[in-house]
Write an enzyme that holds these catalytic residues in place. Structure first.
Site, PDB file in Angstrom:
ATOM      1  N   GLU A 162       0.843  -1.200   0.000  1.00 31.59           N
ATOM      2  CA  GLU A 162       0.000   0.000   0.000  1.00 31.59           C
ATOM      3  C   GLU A 162       0.877   1.248   0.000  1.00 31.59           C
ATOM      4  O   GLU A 162       1.901   1.308   0.689  1.00 31.59           O
ATOM      5  CB  GLU A 162      -0.892  -0.013   1.253  1.00 31.59           C
ATOM      6  N   LYS A 212      -9.532   2.536  -2.461  1.00 30.08           N
ATOM      7  CA  LYS A 212      -9.790   1.971  -1.144  1.00 30.08           C
ATOM      8  C   LYS A 212     -11.128   2.454  -0.611  1.00 30.08           C
ATOM      9  O   LYS A 212     -11.391   3.658  -0.524  1.00 30.08           O
ATOM     10  CB  LYS A 212      -8.663   2.375  -0.191  1.00 30.08           C
ATOM     11  N   CYS A 244      -5.506  -2.860   2.614  1.00 27.25           N
ATOM     12  CA  CYS A 244      -5.296  -2.772   4.061  1.00 27.25           C
ATOM     13  C   CYS A 244      -6.571  -2.927   4.896  1.00 27.25           C
ATOM     14  O   CYS A 244      -7.050  -4.039   5.093  1.00 27.25           O
ATOM     15  CB  CYS A 244      -4.592  -1.459   4.390  1.00 27.25           C
TER      16      CYS A 244
END
Length: 266
Positions: A4, A70, A104
């Site tokens: 990430e 995300k 994540c």
């Protein structure tokens, strides 16, 4: 596959100029993919239409093949005040492998993985996941593989940044939860074969393994499973016993008061 925000670290872009899809990082990914005859993937901060996104890109020699923003921003660290959240999940065909992309904190939201399970051979999760919660990371990666019967590829950073330590613990996990490759504590390259036939066999032989997790029903979860109905029935029985207990207790107290007052004719 790179971690990430591999160019800046997590929220490390505050003092850096914004970079768009035509910026140097995307160009470098394209050139690297072309030079090696493969693909380069990872997330980076992209500025678009006045907003910053934590964007996971899959890039080939000809350019960007897939992009996922995300969805679940890590509000505890203030990511939601710096970035705009994505709106959709994404599954893309990567050289014949149906691949779903996550970043994540998305890993903690199992329902997003469940919804994609029937059309996914491999989940790829890139992260900046701190060493202090490394057991969460490794456990959740295996859980997502087992419950959805798909490969999970977790790519986490190492080193230090923002006052935090990162242990890596990157891993490639097969649909039954077996760890095919893993690395921690230092930069490394992990390799393993992803066999889509293995995923297909598991999905078509429910008598031998647990079937893939079902997505929530289209009515938003209002449909009750058998387990849910049993739970409601049990709760109803408990409530009935509680009411009965209260009635008996009240009646007994009334009889005692009548006896004390000489009202009992027996």
């Amino acid at each position: 596959v790179l971690p990430e925000t591999f160019t800046t670290g997590f929220l490390g872009d505050a003092d850096l100029p914004g970079e768009g899809m035509d910026g140097p990082t995307v160009a470098w990914m394209r050139d690297a993919a072309r030079a090696h005859g493969g693909l380069v993937a990872g997330s980076l901060v992209i500025v678009e239409n006045g907003h910053r996104y934590n964007r996971f890109l899959v890039v080939g020699g000809e350019g960007v093949l897939a992009r996922y923003d995300k969805r679940h921003l890590f509000s505890y660290a203030g990511e939601d005040t710096r970035m705009a959240a994505g709106s959709d999940t994404l599954t893309v065909d990567v050289q014949g492998v149906r691949t779903s992309l996550f970043v994540c904190y998305d890993l903690r939201f199992a329902d997003d993985f469940w919804r994609l399970a029937h059309d996914t051979d491999a989940y790829v999760v890139v992260a900046n996941w701190p060493a202090a919660r490394r057991e969460h990371w490794t456990s959740l990666l295996r859980a997502r593989a087992i419950e959805n019967q798909a490969y999970v590829i977790g790519v986490n950073r190492v080193g230090t940044g923002g006052g935090l330590g990162y242990s890596g613990d990157s891993a490639i996990i097969d649909p039954l939860g077996e760890i095919l490759a893993t690395g921690a504590g230092t930069e490394t390259v992990l390799l393993a074969d992803v066999d889509t036939d293995h995923v297909t066999i598991l999905a078509t032989q429910p008598g031998q393994v647990v079937t893939p997790a079902e997505a929530p029903p289209p009515d938003g979860g209002k449909t009750l499973s058998n387990l849910g109905l049993m739970g409601l029935l049990l709760a109803g029985v408990c409530a009935l016993f509680a009411l009965l207990h209260d009635f008996i207790d009240t009646h007994c107290k009334s009889l005692r008061r009548q006896a004390d007052n000489g009202e009992n004719e027996d």
